[in-house]
Design a protein around this motif. Sequence first.
Motif, PDB file in Angstrom:
ATOM      1  N   ILE A 167      -6.445   4.737   3.122  1.00  0.00           N
ATOM      2  CA  ILE A 167      -7.129   3.448   2.996  1.00  0.00           C
ATOM      3  C   ILE A 167      -7.457   2.983   4.403  1.00  0.00           C
ATOM      4  O   ILE A 167      -6.589   2.988   5.284  1.00  0.00           O
ATOM      5  CB  ILE A 167      -6.246   2.413   2.263  1.00  0.00           C
ATOM      6  CG1 ILE A 167      -5.928   2.910   0.844  1.00  0.00           C
ATOM      7  CG2 ILE A 167      -6.928   1.049   2.218  1.00  0.00           C
ATOM      8  CD1 ILE A 167      -4.912   2.065   0.109  1.00  0.00           C
TER       9      ILE A 167
ATOM     10  N   VAL B 119      -2.892   2.423  -4.298  1.00  0.00           N
ATOM     11  CA  VAL B 119      -3.068   3.817  -3.901  1.00  0.00           C
ATOM     12  C   VAL B 119      -4.487   4.135  -3.461  1.00  0.00           C
ATOM     13  O   VAL B 119      -4.745   5.212  -2.932  1.00  0.00           O
ATOM     14  CB  VAL B 119      -2.635   4.785  -5.027  1.00  0.00           C
ATOM     15  CG1 VAL B 119      -1.141   4.657  -5.282  1.00  0.00           C
ATOM     16  CG2 VAL B 119      -3.430   4.551  -6.300  1.00  0.00           C
ATOM     17  N   GLU B 120      -5.409   3.209  -3.697  1.00  0.00           N
ATOM     18  CA  GLU B 120      -6.787   3.441  -3.292  1.00  0.00           C
ATOM     19  C   GLU B 120      -7.480   2.107  -3.065  1.00  0.00           C
ATOM     20  O   GLU B 120      -7.248   1.142  -3.784  1.00  0.00           O
ATOM     21  CB  GLU B 120      -7.562   4.198  -4.372  1.00  0.00           C
ATOM     22  CG  GLU B 120      -9.007   4.451  -4.013  1.00  0.00           C
ATOM     23  CD  GLU B 120      -9.973   4.176  -5.156  1.00  0.00           C
ATOM     24  OE1 GLU B 120     -11.121   3.842  -4.831  1.00  0.00           O
ATOM     25  OE2 GLU B 120      -9.596   4.253  -6.318  1.00  0.00           O
TER      26      GLU B 120
ATOM     27  N   THR C 239      -1.470   3.832 -14.336  1.00  0.00           N
ATOM     28  CA  THR C 239      -2.445   3.876 -13.256  1.00  0.00           C
ATOM     29  C   THR C 239      -3.614   3.005 -13.696  1.00  0.00           C
ATOM     30  O   THR C 239      -4.076   3.119 -14.836  1.00  0.00           O
ATOM     31  CB  THR C 239      -2.936   5.309 -12.981  1.00  0.00           C
ATOM     32  OG1 THR C 239      -1.814   6.140 -12.703  1.00  0.00           O
ATOM     33  CG2 THR C 239      -3.906   5.345 -11.812  1.00  0.00           C
TER      34      THR C 239
ATOM     35  N   ARG D  23      -7.441   1.300 -12.353  1.00  0.00           N
ATOM     36  CA  ARG D  23      -8.499   1.332 -11.335  1.00  0.00           C
ATOM     37  C   ARG D  23      -9.648   0.455 -11.797  1.00  0.00           C
ATOM     38  O   ARG D  23      -9.990   0.434 -12.977  1.00  0.00           O
ATOM     39  CB  ARG D  23      -9.011   2.753 -11.130  1.00  0.00           C
ATOM     40  CG  ARG D  23     -10.065   2.873 -10.042  1.00  0.00           C
ATOM     41  CD  ARG D  23     -10.378   4.361  -9.779  1.00  0.00           C
ATOM     42  NE  ARG D  23     -11.207   4.513  -8.618  1.00  0.00           N
ATOM     43  CZ  ARG D  23     -12.534   4.652  -8.670  1.00  0.00           C
ATOM     44  NH1 ARG D  23     -13.165   4.670  -9.816  1.00  0.00           N
ATOM     45  NH2 ARG D  23     -13.230   4.784  -7.552  1.00  0.00           N
TER      46      ARG D  23
ATOM     47  N   GLU E 164       2.219   0.074  -6.410  1.00  0.00           N
ATOM     48  CA  GLU E 164       1.671   0.423  -5.101  1.00  0.00           C
ATOM     49  C   GLU E 164       0.161   0.535  -5.206  1.00  0.00           C
ATOM     50  O   GLU E 164      -0.364   1.112  -6.169  1.00  0.00           O
ATOM     51  CB  GLU E 164       2.210   1.771  -4.615  1.00  0.00           C
ATOM     52  CG  GLU E 164       3.675   1.779  -4.285  1.00  0.00           C
ATOM     53  CD  GLU E 164       4.114   3.133  -3.761  1.00  0.00           C
ATOM     54  OE1 GLU E 164       4.831   3.151  -2.752  1.00  0.00           O
ATOM     55  OE2 GLU E 164       3.730   4.168  -4.349  1.00  0.00           O
TER      56      GLU E 164
ATOM     57  N   SER F  68       1.134   7.149   1.681  1.00  0.00           N
ATOM     58  CA  SER F  68       0.288   8.339   1.843  1.00  0.00           C
ATOM     59  C   SER F  68      -1.160   8.103   1.406  1.00  0.00           C
ATOM     60  O   SER F  68      -1.975   9.011   1.506  1.00  0.00           O
ATOM     61  CB  SER F  68       0.881   9.517   1.069  1.00  0.00           C
ATOM     62  OG  SER F  68       0.903   9.228  -0.308  1.00  0.00           O
ATOM     63  N   ALA F  69      -1.479   6.905   0.947  1.00  0.00           N
ATOM     64  CA  ALA F  69      -2.848   6.611   0.540  1.00  0.00           C
ATOM     65  C   ALA F  69      -3.763   6.571   1.757  1.00  0.00           C
ATOM     66  O   ALA F  69      -3.377   6.100   2.826  1.00  0.00           O
ATOM     67  CB  ALA F  69      -2.909   5.274  -0.191  1.00  0.00           C
TER      68      ALA F  69
ATOM     69  N   PHE G  98       0.856  -1.175   0.000  1.00  0.00           N
ATOM     70  CA  PHE G  98       0.000   0.000   0.000  1.00  0.00           C
ATOM     71  C   PHE G  98       0.895   1.229   0.000  1.00  0.00           C
ATOM     72  O   PHE G  98       1.910   1.265   0.704  1.00  0.00           O
ATOM     73  CB  PHE G  98      -0.889   0.027   1.253  1.00  0.00           C
ATOM     74  CG  PHE G  98      -1.977  -1.008   1.248  1.00  0.00           C
ATOM     75  CD1 PHE G  98      -3.162  -0.771   0.569  1.00  0.00           C
ATOM     76  CD2 PHE G  98      -1.809  -2.208   1.913  1.00  0.00           C
ATOM     77  CE1 PHE G  98      -4.172  -1.723   0.560  1.00  0.00           C
ATOM     78  CE2 PHE G  98      -2.813  -3.155   1.907  1.00  0.00           C
ATOM     79  CZ  PHE G  98      -3.993  -2.924   1.228  1.00  0.00           C
ATOM     80  N   ASN G  99       0.540   2.244  -0.751  1.00  0.00           N
ATOM     81  CA  ASN G  99       1.267   3.500  -0.745  1.00  0.00           C
ATOM     82  C   ASN G  99       1.142   4.119   0.641  1.00  0.00           C
ATOM     83  O   ASN G  99       0.057   4.124   1.221  1.00  0.00           O
ATOM     84  CB  ASN G  99       0.674   4.428  -1.817  1.00  0.00           C
ATOM     85  CG  ASN G  99       1.324   5.784  -1.836  1.00  0.00           C
ATOM     86  OD1 ASN G  99       1.091   6.596  -0.952  1.00  0.00           O
ATOM     87  ND2 ASN G  99       2.119   6.025  -2.847  1.00  0.00           N
TER      88      ASN G  99
ATOM     89  N   ARG H 218      -0.871   2.285  -8.843  1.00  0.00           N
ATOM     90  CA  ARG H 218       0.057   3.052  -9.689  1.00  0.00           C
ATOM     91  C   ARG H 218       1.322   2.234  -9.837  1.00  0.00           C
ATOM     92  O   ARG H 218       1.739   1.542  -8.909  1.00  0.00           O
ATOM     93  CB  ARG H 218       0.390   4.401  -9.055  1.00  0.00           C
ATOM     94  CG  ARG H 218      -0.704   5.393  -9.204  1.00  0.00           C
ATOM     95  CD  ARG H 218      -0.222   6.821  -8.978  1.00  0.00           C
ATOM     96  NE  ARG H 218      -1.390   7.674  -8.881  1.00  0.00           N
ATOM     97  CZ  ARG H 218      -1.737   8.355  -7.803  1.00  0.00           C
ATOM     98  NH1 ARG H 218      -0.989   8.322  -6.732  1.00  0.00           N
ATOM     99  NH2 ARG H 218      -2.830   9.092  -7.804  1.00  0.00           N
TER     100      ARG H 218
END
Length: 163
Positions: free
Chosen positions: A34, A83-84, A116, A118, A81, A31-32, A28-29, A102
Amino acid sequence: MRAAVAALLCCATPVMAAEIHVQDPVPFNESAIIAENIKAECRMGAQLATALGKNAPAHGNTLVFSSDPVNTGSGHALKLELVEAQSAGNAFTGHFKSAAVRGVLFENGQQVATVTARRVSRGGAFAGFKGSCDVLERTVNAIGNDLAIWLAKPVDGARLGDL
């Protein structure tokens, strides 16, 4: 003459696919935003790596997985990573789940392309019998397939899936 060329082409050894290094599980990123319960309870990173590994050979690539972060300085490496990850709804009210990833593809330390991806899912068939993590894993399975196709012909700045 055509028959001879066709016979040679059908029996020729295929060009060796690129070995691409990827981290498993996909992290997981940092700064995400989650939810912690998604990070703790769902196996999204491992499922994404599995889906990518399953689909990549069909598109001409061989993936090499490591639990350590990928070394982007030598060979081919795909740094991914999550990111969401959103998990709204449930089996009773209806699922609405999504995930985004991403990635950056490197070759010998040089950035080749970014991507990216999704995907959104309402749970598919029999959604009422699926848990939230199962539906989130559906999204990363689809993303894994999207990324495998992209890796065959990477385009910089690609936006895949439901973007």
